[in-house]
Motif scaffolding. Sequence first.
Motif, PDB file in Angstrom:
ATOM      1  N   TYR A  18      -3.921   5.601   9.337  1.00 12.32           N
ATOM      2  CA  TYR A  18      -2.611   5.291   9.061  1.00 12.32           C
ATOM      3  C   TYR A  18      -2.222   4.700   7.972  1.00 12.32           C
ATOM      4  CZ  TYR A  18      -3.401   0.196   9.378  1.00 12.32           C
ATOM      5  OH  TYR A  18      -3.374  -1.247   9.585  1.00 12.32           O
ATOM      6  N   GLN A  19      -2.979   4.773   7.147  1.00 12.83           N
ATOM      7  CA  GLN A  19      -2.677   4.422   5.672  1.00 12.83           C
ATOM      8  C   GLN A  19      -2.521   5.520   4.728  1.00 12.83           C
ATOM      9  OE1 GLN A  19      -6.240   2.241   3.869  1.00 12.83           O
ATOM     10  NE2 GLN A  19      -5.537   0.419   4.929  1.00 12.83           N
ATOM     11  N   ALA A  20      -3.465   6.767   5.136  1.00 11.90           N
ATOM     12  CA  ALA A  20      -2.772   7.638   4.818  1.00 11.90           C
ATOM     13  C   ALA A  20      -1.423   8.790   5.112  1.00 11.90           C
ATOM     14  CB  ALA A  20      -3.818   8.557   4.961  1.00 11.90           C
ATOM     15  N   ILE A  21      -1.455   8.627   6.417  1.00 11.37           N
ATOM     16  CA  ILE A  21       0.002   9.337   7.559  1.00 11.37           C
ATOM     17  C   ILE A  21       0.847   8.257   7.910  1.00 11.37           C
ATOM     18  CG2 ILE A  21      -1.404  11.387   7.661  1.00 11.37           C
ATOM     19  CD1 ILE A  21      -1.480  11.028  10.502  1.00 11.37           C
ATOM     20  N   THR A  22       0.894   7.148   7.404  1.00 16.12           N
ATOM     21  CA  THR A  22       1.573   6.195   8.235  1.00 16.12           C
ATOM     22  C   THR A  22       0.963   5.769   9.642  1.00 16.12           C
ATOM     23  OG1 THR A  22       3.320   7.274   9.024  1.00 16.12           O
ATOM     24  CG2 THR A  22       3.513   6.529   6.566  1.00 16.12           C
ATOM     25  N   ILE A  23       1.423   4.646  10.042  1.00 12.63           N
ATOM     26  CA  ILE A  23       0.516   4.053  11.348  1.00 12.63           C
ATOM     27  C   ILE A  23       1.975   4.698  12.598  1.00 12.63           C
ATOM     28  CG2 ILE A  23       2.920   2.073  11.816  1.00 12.63           C
ATOM     29  CD1 ILE A  23      -0.827   0.939  13.137  1.00 12.63           C
ATOM     30  N   SER A  24       2.818   5.080  12.809  1.00 14.14           N
ATOM     31  CA  SER A  24       3.972   5.714  13.465  1.00 14.14           C
ATOM     32  C   SER A  24       2.971   7.254  13.006  1.00 14.14           C
ATOM     33  CB  SER A  24       4.978   6.082  12.767  1.00 14.14           C
ATOM     34  OG  SER A  24       5.819   5.990  12.014  1.00 14.14           O
ATOM     35  N   GLY A  25       2.839   7.656  12.051  1.00 16.25           N
ATOM     36  CA  GLY A  25       2.303   9.233  12.208  1.00 16.25           C
ATOM     37  C   GLY A  25       1.236   9.448  13.158  1.00 16.25           C
ATOM     38  N   ALA A  26      -0.089   8.385  12.609  1.00 18.28           N
ATOM     39  CA  ALA A  26      -1.376   8.229  13.118  1.00 18.28           C
ATOM     40  C   ALA A  26      -1.065   8.278  14.899  1.00 18.28           C
ATOM     41  CB  ALA A  26      -1.565   6.797  13.480  1.00 18.28           C
ATOM     42  N   PHE A  27      -0.115   7.525  15.591  1.00 21.13           N
ATOM     43  CA  PHE A  27       0.859   7.899  17.215  1.00 21.13           C
ATOM     44  C   PHE A  27       0.703   9.193  17.470  1.00 21.13           C
ATOM     45  CE2 PHE A  27      -0.172   3.383  16.861  1.00 21.13           C
ATOM     46  CZ  PHE A  27      -1.567   2.821  17.449  1.00 21.13           C
ATOM     47  N   PHE A  28       2.182   9.893  16.457  1.00 19.02           N
ATOM     48  CA  PHE A  28       2.207  11.229  16.916  1.00 19.02           C
ATOM     49  C   PHE A  28       1.651  12.269  17.327  1.00 19.02           C
ATOM     50  CE2 PHE A  28       6.531   9.563  14.747  1.00 19.02           C
ATOM     51  CZ  PHE A  28       7.227   9.220  15.857  1.00 19.02           C
ATOM     52  N   LEU A  29       0.623  11.556  15.889  1.00 21.83           N
ATOM     53  CA  LEU A  29      -1.028  12.702  16.000  1.00 21.83           C
ATOM     54  C   LEU A  29      -1.153  12.935  17.536  1.00 21.83           C
ATOM     55  CD1 LEU A  29      -2.727  14.521  14.980  1.00 21.83           C
ATOM     56  CD2 LEU A  29      -4.069  13.009  13.970  1.00 21.83           C
TER      57      LEU A  29
END
Length: 531
Positions: free
Chosen positions: A455-466
């Motif tokens: 989540y530090q690399a792709i943001t925490i919202s990006g992690a949950f979209f993944l």
Amino acid sequence: MGDPDVDRNGSQTQPYAEKTLPDFDPPKKPKRNKYAIACGILASMTSVLLGYDIGVMSGAVIYIKDQFKISDVQVEILAGTINIFSLVGSAAAGRTSDWIGRRYTIVVAGVIFFTGAILMGFATNYAFLMVGRFVAGVGIGYALMIAPVYTAEVSPASMRGFLTSFPEVFINGGILLGYVSNYVFAKLPAHLGWRFMLGVGAIPSVILAVGVLAMPESPRWLVMQGRLGDAKRVLEKTSDTREEAQLRVMDIKEAAGIPEDCNDDKVQVQKKSHGEGVWRELFLHPTPAVRHILVCGIGIHFFQQASGIDAVVLYSPRIFEKAGITSSNEKLLATIGVGLVKTSFILVATFLLDKFGRRPLLLTSVGGMIMSLLTLGLSLSAVDHSSKKLSWAVGLSIFSVLAFVGSFSIGMGPITWVYSSEIFPLRLRAQGTSIGVAVNRVVSGTISTTFLSLYQAITISGAFFLFAGIATASFVFFFTYFPETRGRTLEDIEMLFGQFIKWRSVLKDQKRKKAENASENDRQIQLGTRS
């Protein structure tokens, strides 16, 4: 007129008993087998060990980080590697359970975890703590593999979904206990609080070791050892009817290669019963049915963890912090809410599995997970892009986390263990299930040890979209490859596999043959009535 009770040859015949309306009533549903339920509860208590560790570490790590001055990467390693360590236990559990039996393998799991919990509670530095994590992880690996196998082998077909979902019930119960433990012991001095949080985990393992003495051995393992008389006695206690017990004995004897007319209490089993040749049959020379089963067994364990459940449960305080909750006390209270929702929904699922079947609940569960992950990603994205606190986004984030764990617990959580433990044939069940558990722990460990970095690399919202994208892929996979197994005996399930996407045609053929046999029986009854 001639005597209606004398046939043409002059011999006496019994008059045909005239049927009354009650004779045509559907058979009464058998009562739930309380003895089988008790066995399932005791065996599934092993899963409390994993649940407690996941729940308690989410809070304990806050204080451990402060005392030992460790980095976020070390936090990830501490929290997540227990899943990797559990591979040692799950890999050994299959062979161990075939050697000493399912029941005593549960004792082994409890003893190992007890040792690990004590070591963690008395840890003086980070390295010592990791040693304790390794020992506890091995115990967890044993527990995760043996609980669903034992429960599936003891359960009657009418209750197998209900009973085999118990391990997931106790995982959730353990998570809730871990969250409560965090909240209670957080009031102690910081250097003592986390030690009590981790050390108290030794208590369930002691209860487990004592409780297992009241459990019978798995009837399928007993048959594989040639102890036919012992197996019959266990099946008579754990089956709904005596007739079902006899049918289960016949099915297990056939699977074990014992002649049907052999009814001695002790028999010689020619087939190897300690795992020899099983790996060859699973990987080198699998039949189409075994290959299909292996894909489904590994696939469901992979997707259960790859969809992010351990990231949400283990790092829920971090997620709530990102959403805008800053008080440590409030974060720990919010995690208790997560535990309550998970436990409540899994209890509901246990009563629905044998009523609605595996597929409907699994697909509904994954659909809910996809929607809640997308909503969580959107709400956290709104928080990240706002310079002020958004109350609606905070509320929506909390609701999405609760919706996600609820959706997971209603289907994906329990069905993973139910389905994977019932689809493998008897000769492959212990090792096949251990492979599924190994995949489960590898993926869980990977998610747990990389989530903070992710989540530090792709943001925490990006992690949950993944995670939402992975859950969508799992929906397609389950819809395409998974046949329904509700209500079938363990020995009968294998016939559904082997066609991959064409399993529906096999199911239709079986239903057609069953209908034809029923029609033929009705015709014979009618002919007998007329004569």
